[in-house]
Design a protein around this motif. Structure first.
Motif, PDB file in Angstrom:
ATOM      1  N   PHE A  39       0.831  -1.207   0.000  1.00  9.56           N
ATOM      2  CA  PHE A  39       0.000   0.000   0.000  1.00  9.56           C
ATOM      3  C   PHE A  39       0.864   1.256   0.000  1.00  9.56           C
ATOM      4  O   PHE A  39       0.615   2.207  -0.762  1.00  9.56           O
ATOM      5  CB  PHE A  39      -0.919  -0.008   1.227  1.00  9.56           C
ATOM      6  N   GLY A  40       1.902   1.261   0.836  1.00  8.35           N
ATOM      7  CA  GLY A  40       2.781   2.426   0.909  1.00  8.35           C
ATOM      8  C   GLY A  40       3.500   2.690  -0.398  1.00  8.35           C
ATOM      9  O   GLY A  40       3.548   3.834  -0.875  1.00  8.35           O
ATOM     10  N   VAL A  41       4.061   1.632  -0.994  1.00  2.68           N
ATOM     11  CA  VAL A  41       4.794   1.792  -2.255  1.00  2.68           C
ATOM     12  C   VAL A  41       3.862   2.232  -3.373  1.00  2.68           C
ATOM     13  O   VAL A  41       4.206   3.097  -4.187  1.00  2.68           O
ATOM     14  CB  VAL A  41       5.495   0.464  -2.636  1.00  2.68           C
ATOM     15  N   PHE A  42       2.658   1.658  -3.412  1.00  2.00           N
ATOM     16  CA  PHE A  42       1.691   2.008  -4.460  1.00  2.00           C
ATOM     17  C   PHE A  42       1.327   3.483  -4.395  1.00  2.00           C
ATOM     18  O   PHE A  42       1.341   4.189  -5.412  1.00  2.00           O
ATOM     19  CB  PHE A  42       0.442   1.148  -4.310  1.00  2.00           C
ATOM     20  N   MET A  43       1.022   3.965  -3.213  1.00  2.00           N
ATOM     21  CA  MET A  43       0.595   5.353  -3.059  1.00  2.00           C
ATOM     22  C   MET A  43       1.738   6.322  -3.344  1.00  2.00           C
ATOM     23  O   MET A  43       1.566   7.315  -4.067  1.00  2.00           O
ATOM     24  CB  MET A  43       0.051   5.581  -1.643  1.00  2.00           C
ATOM     25  N   ILE A  44       2.905   6.039  -2.801  1.00  2.00           N
ATOM     26  CA  ILE A  44       4.038   6.948  -2.984  1.00  2.00           C
ATOM     27  C   ILE A  44       4.449   7.027  -4.450  1.00  2.00           C
ATOM     28  O   ILE A  44       4.709   8.106  -4.989  1.00  2.00           O
ATOM     29  CB  ILE A  44       5.231   6.499  -2.113  1.00  2.00           C
ATOM     30  N   SER A  45       4.496   5.868  -5.115  1.00  2.00           N
ATOM     31  CA  SER A  45       4.923   5.855  -6.513  1.00  2.00           C
ATOM     32  C   SER A  45       3.946   6.592  -7.416  1.00  2.00           C
ATOM     33  O   SER A  45       4.347   7.306  -8.344  1.00  2.00           O
ATOM     34  CB  SER A  45       5.099   4.412  -6.996  1.00  2.00           C
ATOM     35  N   HIS A  46       2.653   6.463  -7.145  1.00  2.00           N
ATOM     36  CA  HIS A  46       1.653   7.113  -7.983  1.00  2.00           C
ATOM     37  C   HIS A  46       1.523   8.610  -7.695  1.00  2.00           C
ATOM     38  O   HIS A  46       1.110   9.375  -8.570  1.00  2.00           O
ATOM     39  CB  HIS A  46       0.283   6.444  -7.810  1.00  2.00           C
ATOM     40  N   LEU A  47       1.854   9.007  -6.478  1.00  2.00           N
ATOM     41  CA  LEU A  47       1.774  10.427  -6.126  1.00  2.00           C
ATOM     42  C   LEU A  47       3.042  11.185  -6.466  1.00  2.00           C
ATOM     43  O   LEU A  47       3.052  12.423  -6.460  1.00  2.00           O
ATOM     44  CB  LEU A  47       1.473  10.576  -4.627  1.00  2.00           C
ATOM     45  N   ALA A  48       4.124  10.468  -6.767  1.00  2.00           N
ATOM     46  CA  ALA A  48       5.393  11.126  -7.113  1.00  2.00           C
ATOM     47  C   ALA A  48       5.253  11.866  -8.440  1.00  2.00           C
ATOM     48  O   ALA A  48       4.537  11.424  -9.347  1.00  2.00           O
ATOM     49  CB  ALA A  48       6.510  10.091  -7.220  1.00  2.00           C
ATOM     50  N   ALA A  71      11.339   3.148 -11.534  1.00  2.00           N
ATOM     51  CA  ALA A  71      11.081   4.381 -10.790  1.00  2.00           C
ATOM     52  C   ALA A  71      11.399   5.602 -11.650  1.00  2.00           C
ATOM     53  O   ALA A  71      10.676   6.606 -11.616  1.00  2.00           O
ATOM     54  CB  ALA A  71      11.922   4.406  -9.515  1.00  2.00           C
ATOM     55  N   LYS A  72      12.456   5.508 -12.442  1.00  2.00           N
ATOM     56  CA  LYS A  72      12.859   6.616 -13.300  1.00  2.00           C
ATOM     57  C   LYS A  72      11.821   6.896 -14.377  1.00  2.00           C
ATOM     58  O   LYS A  72      11.507   8.060 -14.668  1.00  2.00           O
ATOM     59  CB  LYS A  72      14.210   6.293 -13.950  1.00  2.00           C
ATOM     60  N   TYR A  73      11.264   5.834 -14.960  1.00  2.00           N
ATOM     61  CA  TYR A  73      10.311   6.000 -16.065  1.00  2.00           C
ATOM     62  C   TYR A  73       8.852   5.888 -15.606  1.00  2.00           C
ATOM     63  O   TYR A  73       7.951   5.851 -16.449  1.00  2.00           O
ATOM     64  CB  TYR A  73      10.580   4.951 -17.142  1.00  2.00           C
ATOM     65  N   HIS A  74       8.623   5.814 -14.290  1.00  2.00           N
ATOM     66  CA  HIS A  74       7.266   5.729 -13.743  1.00  2.00           C
ATOM     67  C   HIS A  74       6.502   4.532 -14.316  1.00  2.00           C
ATOM     68  O   HIS A  74       5.313   4.634 -14.630  1.00  2.00           O
ATOM     69  CB  HIS A  74       6.494   7.020 -14.006  1.00  2.00           C
ATOM     70  N   LEU A  80       7.542  -1.389 -11.128  1.00  2.00           N
ATOM     71  CA  LEU A  80       8.061  -0.914  -9.847  1.00  2.00           C
ATOM     72  C   LEU A  80       7.411  -1.675  -8.696  1.00  2.00           C
ATOM     73  O   LEU A  80       8.098  -2.128  -7.766  1.00  2.00           O
ATOM     74  CB  LEU A  80       7.800   0.582  -9.693  1.00  2.00           C
ATOM     75  N   MET A  81       6.087  -1.829  -8.746  1.00  2.00           N
ATOM     76  CA  MET A  81       5.383  -2.563  -7.696  1.00  2.00           C
ATOM     77  C   MET A  81       5.850  -4.009  -7.643  1.00  2.00           C
ATOM     78  O   MET A  81       6.097  -4.562  -6.561  1.00  2.00           O
ATOM     79  CB  MET A  81       3.872  -2.513  -7.948  1.00  2.00           C
ATOM     80  N   GLY A  82       5.993  -4.620  -8.801  1.00  2.00           N
ATOM     81  CA  GLY A  82       6.425  -6.014  -8.837  1.00  2.00           C
ATOM     82  C   GLY A  82       7.807  -6.203  -8.235  1.00  2.00           C
ATOM     83  O   GLY A  82       8.034  -7.117  -7.429  1.00  2.00           O
ATOM     84  N   GLY A  83       8.738  -5.327  -8.607  1.00  2.00           N
ATOM     85  CA  GLY A  83      10.103  -5.436  -8.100  1.00  2.00           C
ATOM     86  C   GLY A  83      10.198  -5.174  -6.610  1.00  2.00           C
ATOM     87  O   GLY A  83      10.865  -5.910  -5.873  1.00  2.00           O
ATOM     88  N   VAL A  84       9.527  -4.121  -6.155  1.00  2.00           N
ATOM     89  CA  VAL A  84       9.589  -3.761  -4.730  1.00  2.00           C
ATOM     90  C   VAL A  84       8.895  -4.810  -3.868  1.00  2.00           C
ATOM     91  O   VAL A  84       9.409  -5.205  -2.811  1.00  2.00           O
ATOM     92  CB  VAL A  84       8.963  -2.378  -4.499  1.00  2.00           C
ATOM     93  N   ILE A  85       7.735  -5.275  -4.299  1.00  2.00           N
ATOM     94  CA  ILE A  85       7.004  -6.263  -3.511  1.00  2.00           C
ATOM     95  C   ILE A  85       7.772  -7.576  -3.466  1.00  2.00           C
ATOM     96  O   ILE A  85       7.830  -8.236  -2.418  1.00  2.00           O
ATOM     97  CB  ILE A  85       5.587  -6.480  -4.071  1.00  2.00           C
ATOM     98  N   LEU A  86       8.364  -7.974  -4.571  1.00  2.00           N
ATOM     99  CA  LEU A  86       9.180  -9.190  -4.572  1.00  2.00           C
ATOM    100  C   LEU A  86      10.314  -9.064  -3.562  1.00  2.00           C
ATOM    101  O   LEU A  86      10.581  -9.987  -2.779  1.00  2.00           O
ATOM    102  CB  LEU A  86       9.747  -9.445  -5.970  1.00  2.00           C
ATOM    103  N   THR A  87      10.973  -7.907  -3.566  1.00  2.00           N
ATOM    104  CA  THR A  87      12.053  -7.666  -2.617  1.00  2.00           C
ATOM    105  C   THR A  87      11.541  -7.695  -1.187  1.00  2.00           C
ATOM    106  O   THR A  87      12.166  -8.297  -0.302  1.00  2.00           O
ATOM    107  CB  THR A  87      12.703  -6.298  -2.894  1.00  2.00           C
TER     108      THR A  87
END
Length: 322
Positions: A21-30, A279-282, A287-294
């Motif tokens: 949830f945190g990663v999803f919101m932050i990435s979309h609001l960036a 993250a660079k190309y939004h 991004l979600m897949g990579g971060v959640i896997l990690t």
């Protein structure tokens, strides 16, 4: 033990949900334009109507909570979405890069653990001597040097000047099945990973070992005429292993973060490089897949270490149930 494992699994699921949830919101609001990932430079030339249609096709016109709900439902089914940049399912993109990350991380953790135990034992056996002071101070110094700086220095010395090792990639063109060629590309990134963490763990092993050597049963063993090496190689090492396992699991996030930086600097095609690019190309799905896997790897690593540690020392299981 069953209750202990179920409690840890419940905590793991909650942690992963909060992380997602945190990663999803932050990435979309960036700030940034995700259409650049899809259309490249052509995104700036899109008409207003075409841009609105593109945003709608990607599902980015819906409220963020709704988008997150849809993402969660699809993720549970194994569908992580479609990468904007690679124009293919996120799962397929990660599958092609994850083995490289797994190889780098696995080898770095293995060699760091083995070498740190070895150096810790050597320094404990030579407490206060010149060898102990040299190893301890050198380890502390190397730990304080940023990993990206070590990476750049190794590239400059061994890749640019001496031309001994490659500075990027995972293998030479046409040699993807050559194990020796892959190992050749791994040497510099792996060296940076080991150097960056060896000092901390070896000093930890040394200090824990010295604490253990002050216990009464050690005094009794010495009175029986056993050498310091015989004493250390039997009981103390076994007793401090749970602490080493717990420390490694707690530091797994730090190890992975350091590995991601190394992947990016060495252009090593792993999950870390994917996360930086997405993250660079939004590229939100990637991004979600990579971060959640990690995140899943870190949390599961902590779960496994808790279970193993509780098996080694039952007292830890009782503490975990409280």
């Amino acid at each position: 033990m069953v209750r202990f494992i179920l409690k840890k699994i419940k905590d793991t699921i909650i942690t992963i949900l909060i992380l997602s949830f945190g990663v999803f919101m932050i990435s979309h609001l960036a700030p940034g334009d995700p259409l650049v990932s899809v259309y490249g430079d052509g995104a700036e030339r899109l008409s207003t109507e075409a841009r609105i249609k593109a945003v709608k096709d990607l599902g980015l016109d819906k409220p963020l909570i709704y988008q997150y709900t849809i993402w969660i439902k699809n993720s549970v089914k194994g569908d992580l979405g479609y990468s904007y940049k690679y124009k293919m399912p996120v799962k397929d993109v990660i599958q092609t890069h994850f083995p490289n990350t797994l190889c780098l991380m696995g080898l770095s953790i293995f060699f760091t653990l083995i070498l740190s135990i070895g150096l810790g034992l050597i320094t404990a056996l030579n407490e206060g001597k010149l060898l102990d002071r040299i190893i301890t101070k050198s380890s502390t110094l190397l730990y304080c040097i940023p990993g990206f700086w070590i990476s750049l220095m190794l590239i400059l010395i061994f890749s640019v000047n001496l031309r001994i090792f490659p500075s990027s990639g995972v293998y030479d063109i046409g040699k993807e099945n050559n194990i020796l060629n892959r190992m050749h590309h791994l040497i510099l990134p792996l060296t940076v990973m080991i150097i960056g963490h060896l000092g901390y763990y070896s000093n930890f092993v040394r200090n824990k070992m010295l604490e253990e050597l002050k216990e009464d049963y050690i005094m009794i063993a010495r009175a029986k005429g056993l050498s310091k090496f015989e004493i250390i190689s039997k009981h103390p090492l076994k007793k401090i292993m749970p602490s080493i396992i717990i420390l490694m699991s707690l530091s797994l996030s730090h190890l992975i973060a350091g590995g991601f930086v190394v992947e990016y600097i060495f252009s090593y095609p792993g999950v870390g490089k994917l996360v930086f690019e997405s993250a660079k190309y939004h590229d939100y799905p990637l991004l979600m897949g990579g971060v959640i896997l990690t995140g899943v790897i870190v949390v599961l690593g902590s779960l496994i270490s808790d279970i193993l540690s509780s098996l080694i020392d039952p007292r830890l299981k009782e503490e975990g149930m409280n």
